[in-house]
Motif scaffolding. Structure first.
Motif, PDB file in Angstrom:
ATOM      1  N   THR A  28       0.847  -1.196   0.000  1.00  0.00           N
ATOM      2  CA  THR A  28       0.000   0.000   0.000  1.00  0.00           C
ATOM      3  C   THR A  28       0.883   1.246   0.000  1.00  0.00           C
ATOM      4  OG1 THR A  28      -0.138   0.391   2.393  1.00  0.00           O
ATOM      5  CG2 THR A  28      -1.631  -1.278   1.432  1.00  0.00           C
ATOM      6  N   LEU A  29       0.245   2.371  -0.262  1.00  0.00           N
ATOM      7  CA  LEU A  29       0.979   3.630  -0.305  1.00  0.00           C
ATOM      8  C   LEU A  29       1.360   4.123   1.095  1.00  0.00           C
ATOM      9  CD1 LEU A  29      -0.923   5.431  -3.182  1.00  0.00           C
ATOM     10  CD2 LEU A  29       1.240   4.171  -3.274  1.00  0.00           C
ATOM     11  N   ASP A  30       0.889   3.430   2.121  1.00  0.00           N
ATOM     12  CA  ASP A  30       1.373   3.696   3.477  1.00  0.00           C
ATOM     13  C   ASP A  30       2.698   2.975   3.743  1.00  0.00           C
ATOM     14  OD1 ASP A  30      -1.974   3.571   4.827  1.00  0.00           O
ATOM     15  OD2 ASP A  30      -0.774   5.311   4.250  1.00  0.00           O
ATOM     16  N   SER A  53       5.393   8.327   1.952  1.00  0.00           N
ATOM     17  CA  SER A  53       4.384   7.483   2.571  1.00  0.00           C
ATOM     18  C   SER A  53       4.068   7.979   3.981  1.00  0.00           C
ATOM     19  CB  SER A  53       4.860   6.034   2.604  1.00  0.00           C
ATOM     20  OG  SER A  53       6.040   5.909   3.357  1.00  0.00           O
ATOM     21  N   ARG A  72      -1.461  11.399  -4.633  1.00  0.00           N
ATOM     22  CA  ARG A  72      -1.769   9.974  -4.445  1.00  0.00           C
ATOM     23  C   ARG A  72      -3.215   9.813  -4.020  1.00  0.00           C
ATOM     24  NH1 ARG A  72       1.533   8.835   1.254  1.00  0.00           N
ATOM     25  NH2 ARG A  72       0.123  10.047   2.583  1.00  0.00           N
ATOM     26  N   ASN A  74      -4.858   6.937  -1.898  1.00  0.00           N
ATOM     27  CA  ASN A  74      -4.579   5.705  -1.157  1.00  0.00           C
ATOM     28  C   ASN A  74      -5.662   4.654  -1.370  1.00  0.00           C
ATOM     29  OD1 ASN A  74      -2.468   7.256  -0.215  1.00  0.00           O
ATOM     30  ND2 ASN A  74      -2.699   6.599   1.904  1.00  0.00           N
ATOM     31  N   ASN A  77      -4.815   2.989  -4.450  1.00  0.00           N
ATOM     32  CA  ASN A  77      -3.417   2.533  -4.551  1.00  0.00           C
ATOM     33  C   ASN A  77      -2.746   3.078  -5.803  1.00  0.00           C
ATOM     34  OD1 ASN A  77      -3.205   1.128  -2.131  1.00  0.00           O
ATOM     35  ND2 ASN A  77      -3.932  -0.779  -3.032  1.00  0.00           N
TER      36      ASN A  77
END
Length: 123
Positions: A28-30, A53, A72, A74, A77
Motif C-alpha cells: 500500500t501507499l502507506d 508514505s 496519491r 490511497n 493505490n
C-alpha cells in the motif's frame, strides 16, 4: 510481490498537459514512498518527483518545479503525476518506483520499478 504499472503517456503539443498514473499492488501507499523518474535514450534516469508514505510530503526536481504535481489516492493505490506546460525537453520514458525512505529526502533511492510509459512533447 510489489508491482507498479504506469499509464497515461502519449503525444502532446508544447504547452499541453498529461496526467500519468502509477497503479501499485502487493503493498500500500502507506508502506512505501513513490518516486517518478524519466529517461531519455543514452542518458541516465533522472529523478523527477517523490511523494512520502509518512506524511504525503513531496519533492520535485528543479527542472519540473511549478509545472508538475505529484499526488496519491490511497484508496485506489495509485500515484499521479500531473504534468502541465510541457516542453519538448520533457520527452522521455517515465517510470515510477518504490522509494527506500518513508519520507522523501530530495535525493532518490529507488527499489522496485514499473515498466515505464512514453511521453512525447512535439508540435
Amino acid at each position: 510481490q510489489a508491482q507498479l504499472v504506469e499509464s497515461g503517456g502519449g503525444l502532446v503539443q508544447p504547452g499541453g498537459s498529461l496526467r500519468l498514473s502509477c497503479a501499485v499492488s502487493g503493498f500500500t501507499l502507506d508502506d512505501y514512498s513513490i518516486d517518478w523518474f524519466r529517461q531519455v535514450p543514452g542518458k541516465e534516469r533522472e529523478g523527477v518527483s517523490c511523494i512520502s508514505s509518512s506524511d504525503g510530503s513531496t519533492n520535485y526536481a528543479d527542472s519540473v518545479k511549478g509545472r508538475f504535481t505529484i499526488s496519491r489516492d490511497n484508496a485506489k493505490n495509485t500515484v499521479y503525476l500531473q504534468m502541465n506546460n510541457l516542453k519538448p525537453e520533457d520527452t522521455a520514458v517515465y517510470y515510477c518506483a518504490t522509494e527506500r525512505f518513508k519520507t522523501c529526502t530530495g535525493d532518490f533511492f529507488p527499489m522496485v520499478w514499473g515498466q515505464g510509459t512514453q511521453v512525447a512533447v512535439s508540435s
